[in-house]
Enzyme design. Structure first.
Site, PDB file in Angstrom:
ATOM      1  N   SER A 160      24.303   6.109  -5.679  1.00  0.00           N
ATOM      2  CA  SER A 160      24.964   5.747  -4.414  1.00  0.00           C
ATOM      3  C   SER A 160      23.883   5.318  -3.432  1.00  0.00           C
ATOM      4  CB  SER A 160      25.699   6.951  -3.834  1.00  0.00           C
ATOM      5  OG  SER A 160      24.767   7.894  -3.345  1.00  0.00           O
ATOM      6  N   ASP A 161      24.221   4.498  -2.462  1.00  0.00           N
ATOM      7  CA  ASP A 161      23.247   4.207  -1.417  1.00  0.00           C
ATOM      8  C   ASP A 161      23.214   5.409  -0.459  1.00  0.00           C
ATOM      9  OD1 ASP A 161      21.352   3.051   0.198  1.00  0.00           O
ATOM     10  OD2 ASP A 161      22.371   1.129   0.390  1.00  0.00           O
ATOM     11  N   HIS A 162      22.215   5.385   0.399  1.00  0.00           N
ATOM     12  CA  HIS A 162      21.906   6.485   1.305  1.00  0.00           C
ATOM     13  C   HIS A 162      23.145   7.020   2.044  1.00  0.00           C
ATOM     14  CE1 HIS A 162      19.461   8.648   4.196  1.00  0.00           C
ATOM     15  NE2 HIS A 162      18.416   8.373   3.443  1.00  0.00           N
TER      16      HIS A 162
END
Ligand code: BGC
Length: 765
Positions: free
Chosen positions: A286-288
Site C-alpha cells: 500500500s502507499d503511505h
C-alpha cells in the site's frame, strides 16, 4: 567503474555464524525451491507472525529506532524503510536474526527514483535522453549505491503516464507517452535488479503507482481518476505491465480511486488484472497510510473495516500504519479475513525475501561490520563521471536564435536567477540519500568549465517567489526558501547593474524542487512572477539573454520564448547538474535531449498531448475554420511538442521508404529514412517513429510513438535508420476489449519530433 564490476557477483557472503539459523542455508534460487521453502515456513508460523510479515515500517519520529527494535524482536515487522546506513540496518537485522522466534530476515527499502548517493536528473530528464543505455547506467549505479548502503528494495520506477503538467508528480515519471514510459521503466527494472535482486549490488524494484495515478482529475494531487477501460488498457496500464514483465518483484498501489473504487480496495485491479491476467507473483504494497485513507474514500467505516477491505482486495503489505497489526488478529479469528487470504499475502512477502537472497544470507547487502564506510557521505562513494554524462544528455535546447549558444569562453557573463546557485534545488524531488553540499550549481559549473578564460559575475536578482502563501507552503517541511533581506526591487537593481557589465546574461529560472513534488499541484504553470520581473529587466538591458530553465513539469513559456534569445530546459539535473549544464552552455557538449511531454501555451489548453484522437472536426492550422476543434483565443497546439529538442547542428530526414506496401498478420516490414547532419558540428539525434491506425473499429490516436533510435553523425555524414514493424506494434484494445490488430490502412511517421515528420502508408492484410 565500480558499479559495473557488480554484475555477476555471486550471492552468499559468509554468514555471521552466531546468528545462523536453520532457515538460512544454501537455497537454490529457483521458483520450485522457493515455493517449497515458503510453504514449509508458513506451516511453522503463528497467525501473529504472519501478520508481522505484512508490516512495513518507516523509521522516523513516530517510530524511533529503539521502538522498532522491540517490535522486530516480537516478530511484528516484515520490512523497514527510510533507514539508509549499513550500521543502522545491520542493528535491525541483528535483532530479527538473533532475538525473533523464527529469525525471518527483514528487508530494507527506500525511494531511489533517480540515484541514491549520486543524484541523477529527475525521471523527466532521464526520459529526455531518449537513450535506454543511459537509463540503464542510472539504474545500475543507483542499485549499486543503494545495495552498498544495505538496501534490498526500492520504491521505483514510477511509471505513471501523465498528460497534466499541473500535477507535481509528473517530475517523477517519464512523461506523457505510453511507449516511452514503458521502455524507460523496463530498462530501469532490468538495470536495478540485474541478473537477480539477490546479487550483492542489485536491488528489487517496485513499480508504482498502480494504477493510473497520473490521470488525477485536473492534475490535483490525490484526486479521482475516471476513465474508459480502453484508455486504461491502451494508454495507462502498459508501463506497469512492462515493469512486471521485466521481473519487478514489487508493485506499489496508487492512492487514487479508479472509476469510483480506490486502488487500495480494488480487487479487480489487484487480483483479476495483476495476478490472474498478468500472473504477478511478487508483493503489493500500500502507499503511505493508504489503508486508513479508505475511510475518507468512503469505502470503509472504521480502521478495522479498512484492514478487512484492503487485505481482502489484495494489498499484501501495509506501509506506515499499524492497522494490519492491530486489527488482523481479530479479523482472522472472526473469519472476516480467511487464513487462506492471510497466507497468500504472507507468502508473497516471503517469496520476495527469498528472491532477494535473504534466506541465503540476511546480510548479503551489508557484509561484515569492518567493511562499513567510515563516512557514508564520502566523496569516494559518488559516481560523478556517470552523473555528468547522463545530465548532459538530459538537457533539451528549446530555442537558439542566431546561435546565441554556445557561449564563448571569453569576455564577461552575468549569471542571475534564484536557481543559479541553489545546491538543494538542482537535485530535484525525491533525492534519496543525496547530500546538497555535494551538488554542483550552474554558477559553480560555469566557473569550473570556463576556468579563468571568462569573467563570471553573479547576482541572485529575485527570490523563487515573493508570494507569502507559496513561501509558507514550500517551507512546511524543510526551510526550502531562503529568507531575503533585500526588497525585490533591490535585487533586480543589483542584477541589472551586473548585467550591464556583461556581454551576455544567463538567467537560471523556474521552479524550486518543492514546487514539483508530491503534493505540489499548481493551477498555473508559469514561471513565478518574481522571476518574470527579473527576466523582463534582463531583457530591457538589451544584452543577449539565455534562459536556463529548471523545473519539474512542462511550463507555459509563451512570453519567455519571445524574450529569450536561447532557452535550455535542464529539469533538475542532479549532483553534477551544474557542470553538465555548463558543458552545454559553452559548447563542450552538443545537446540532444527531446521533450517527453508537450509544453502547453497555457493552462487552459491542458490536457495537451500529441497522441490525441482526431475528432470529427480536426483543427488545421493551414486552413483555419471556425467549426473545428480549437480554442479561438490562442494559437492551437503545444508551444513545444512531444519529442522536440534542438542541437547545435542541424539534421535532415529523408522521405520514408517501406520495404513493402502491405503486411500480413504474421509478417513484418521495415520503415527506413536517411538522416543527414546538415550542420557544422557533430551531433546526436533521436529519430522517432510513430504509427497511426487510419481506419479501425474505434477512433485511434493521430500518431503514437512506437520506436526511436539515437544516431550520432559528423558534419555532412548520413545514415540510414530502419525500424522493423510487426503486428504487435499495431495492436490495441478495441470496444469489445479484444486486444488485436485490425486489417486496413496504417501510416508511418518518422522525424525529429512528433510534429516534424515524413510519412508513408501501408496496409495490414
Ligand atoms: C509516495 C510514494 C513513496 C512513499 C514512501 C508516498 O507518499 O506516494 O511514492 O514511495 O511515500 O516514501
Amino acid at each position: 567503474m565500480k558499479w559495473l564490476c557488480s554484475v555477476g557477483v555471486a550471492v552468499g557472503l559468509a554468514l555471521q555464524p552466531a546468528l545462523a539459523d536453520d532457515l538460512i542455508g544454501n537455497h537454490p534460487m529457483t521458483p520450485q525451491a522457493r515455493d517449497a521453502f515458503v510453504s514449509d515456513l508458513l506451516k511453522k508460523m503463528t497467525t501473529d507472525e504472519k501478520i508481522g510479515q505484512l508490516r512495513l515500517i518507516s523509521v522516523g519520529p513516530d517510530n524511533p529506532k529503539e521502538a522498532i527494535r522491540d517490535m522486530i524482536k516480537e516478530g511484528q515487522v516484515g520490512a523497514i524503510f527510510n533507514t539508509v546506513t549499513r550500521p543502522d540496518i545491520r542493528a535491525m537485522q541483528d535483532q530479527a536474526m538473533s532475538l525473533s522466534r523464527l529469525k525471518i530476515p527483514l528487508f530494507f527499502a527506500f525511494d531511489v527514483l533517480h540515484g541514491q548517493r549520486t543524484i541523477f536528473p529527475i525521471s523527466l530528464g532521464l526520459a529526455s535522453t531518449f537513450n535506454l543505455d543511459t537509463v540503464r547506467t542510472v539504474g545500475r549505479v543507483s542499485a549499486y549505491e543503494a545495495a552498498d548502503d544495505g538496501l534490498n528494495m526500492t520504491w521505483a520506477p514510477m511509471v505513471d503516464v501523465s498528460r497534466d503538467p499541473r500535477w507535481g508528480r509528473v517530475s517523477e515519471g517519464f512523461g506523457e507517452d505510453t511507449y516511452l514510459t514503458s521502455v524507460m521503466g523496463r530498462a530501469m527494472v532490468e538495470a536495478m535488479q540485474g541478473k537477480s535482486p539477490a546479487e550483492r549490488y542489485s536491488v528489487m524494484t517496485s513499480v508504482k503507482h498502480y494504477a493510473a495515478y497520473g490521470a488525477v482529475e485536473g492534475g490535483k494531487e490525490y484526486n479521482t481518476v475516471d476513465m474508459s477501460p480502453q484508455r486504461l488498457f491502451n494508454d495507462y496500464l502498459p508501463p506497469y505491465k512492462a515493469g512486471l514483465d521485466a521481473g519487478s518483484g514489487g508493485v506499489m498501489v496508487a492512492l487514487n480511486s479508479i472509476n469510483g473504487t480506490p486502488a487500495t480496495s480494488n480487487s479487480w485491479l489487484l487480483k483479476d488484472v495483476l495476478r490472474k491476467e498478468w500472473g504477478f507473483k511478487g508483493i503489493t504494497i500500500s502507499d503511505h497510510g493508504a489503508i486508513k485513507e479508505l475511510i475518507n474514500h468512503g469505502v470503509a467505516s472504521d480502521p478495522r473495516d479498512a484492514v478487512r477491505v484492503a487485505l481482502n482486495a489484495g494489498v499484501d503489505m501495509s506501509m506506515s500504519d499499524e492497522y494490519y497489526s492491530k486489527y488482523l488478529p481479530e479479523l482472522v479469528k472472526s473469519g472476516e479475513v480467511s487464513m487462506e487470504t492471510l497466507d497468500d499475502a504472507t507468502r508473497h512477502v516471503l517469496n520476495v525475501k527469498y528472491d532477494m537472497g535473504l534466506f541465503n544470507d540476511p546480510y548479503n547487502h551489508l557484509g561484515p561490520k569492518e567493511s562499513d564506510p567510515k563516512n557514508t557521505n564520502d566523496e569516494s562513494r559518488l559516481h560523478r563521471e556517470e552523473a555528468r554524462a547522463v545530465a548532459r544528455e538530459s538537457l533539451v535546447l528549446l530555442k537558439n536564435r542566431l546561435e546565441t549558444l554556445p557561449l564563448k569562453k571569453s569576455g564577461t557573463i552575468a549569471v542571475v536567477g534564484p536557481l543559479a546557485d541553489s545546491q538543494r534545488d538542482i537535485m530535484g524531488s525525491w533525492s534519496a540519500a543525496g547530500v546538497k553540499e555535494q551538488s554542483v550549481t550552474v554558477l559553480q559549473g560555469m566557473k569550473n568549465v570556463a576556468g579563468d578564460k571568462a569573467s563570471i559575475l553573479y547576482a541572485k536578482g529575485a527570490s523563487i517567489t515573493d508570494d507569502k502563501g507559496m513561501i509558507d507552503f514550500l517551507n512546511l517541511y524543510e526551510k526550502a526558501v531562503p529568507e531575503e533581506k533585500r526588497t525585490p526591487q533591490q535585487m533586480i537593481d543589483e542584477a541589472v547593474a551586473t548585467a550591464k557589465q556583461a556581454d551576455v546574461v544567463v538567467a537560471v529560472v523556474g521552479e524550486s524542487q518543492g514546487m514539483a513534488h508530491e503534493a505540489s499541484s499548481r493551477t498555473s504553470i508559469g514561471i513565478p512572477e518574481s522571476q518574470r520581473r527579473l527576466i523582463a529587466a534582463m531583457k530591457d538591458t538589451g544584452k543577449p539573454l539565455v534562459l536556463v530553465l529548471m523545473n519539474g513539469r512542462p511550463l507555459s513559456l509563451v512570453r519567455e520564448n519571445q524574450q529569450a534569445d536561447a532557452m535550455l530546459e535542464t529539469w533538475f539535473a542532479g549532483t553534477e547538474g551544474g557542470n553538465a549544464i555548463a558543458d552545454v552552455l559553452f559548447g563542450d557538449y552538443n545537446p540532444s535531449g527531446k521533450l517527453p511531454m508537450s509544453f502547453p501555451r497555457s493552462v487552459g489548453q491542458i490536457p495537451v498531448y500529441y497522441n490525441h484522437l482526431n475528432t470529427g472536426r480536426p483543427y488545421n492550422a493551414d486552413r483555419p475554420n471556425k467549426y473545428t476543434s480549437r480554442y479561438f483565443d490562442e494559437a492551437n497546439g503545444a508551444l513545444f511538442p512531444f519529442g522536440f529538442g534542438l542541437s547545435y547542428t542541424t539534421f535532415s530526414v529523408s522521405d520514408v521508404s517501406l520495404s513493402a506496401p502491405t503486411m500480413t498478420h504474421d509478417g513484418k516490414l521495415t520503415a527506413s529514412v536517411t538522416v543527414n547532419n546538415t550542420g557544422k558540428r557533430e551531433g546526436a539525434m533521436a529519430v522517432q517513429m510513430y504509427l497511426q491506425d487510419v481506419t479501425a473499429t474505434m477512433s485511434r490516436p493521430v500518431k503514437e510513438l512506437k520506436a526511436f533510435k539515437k544516431v550520432t553523425l559528423k558534419p555532412g555524414e548520413s545514415q540510414t535508420v530502419s525500424f522493423p514493424i510487426d503486428v504487435n506494434a499495431l495492436k490495441f484494445w478495441n470496444a469489445q476489449m479484444k486486444y488485436d490488430a485490425e486489417p486496413g490502412k496504417f501510416r508511418v511517421y518518422i522525424g525529429q519530433d512528433s510534429a516534424r515528420v515524413k510519412q508513408a502508408e501501408f496496409e495490414l492484410k
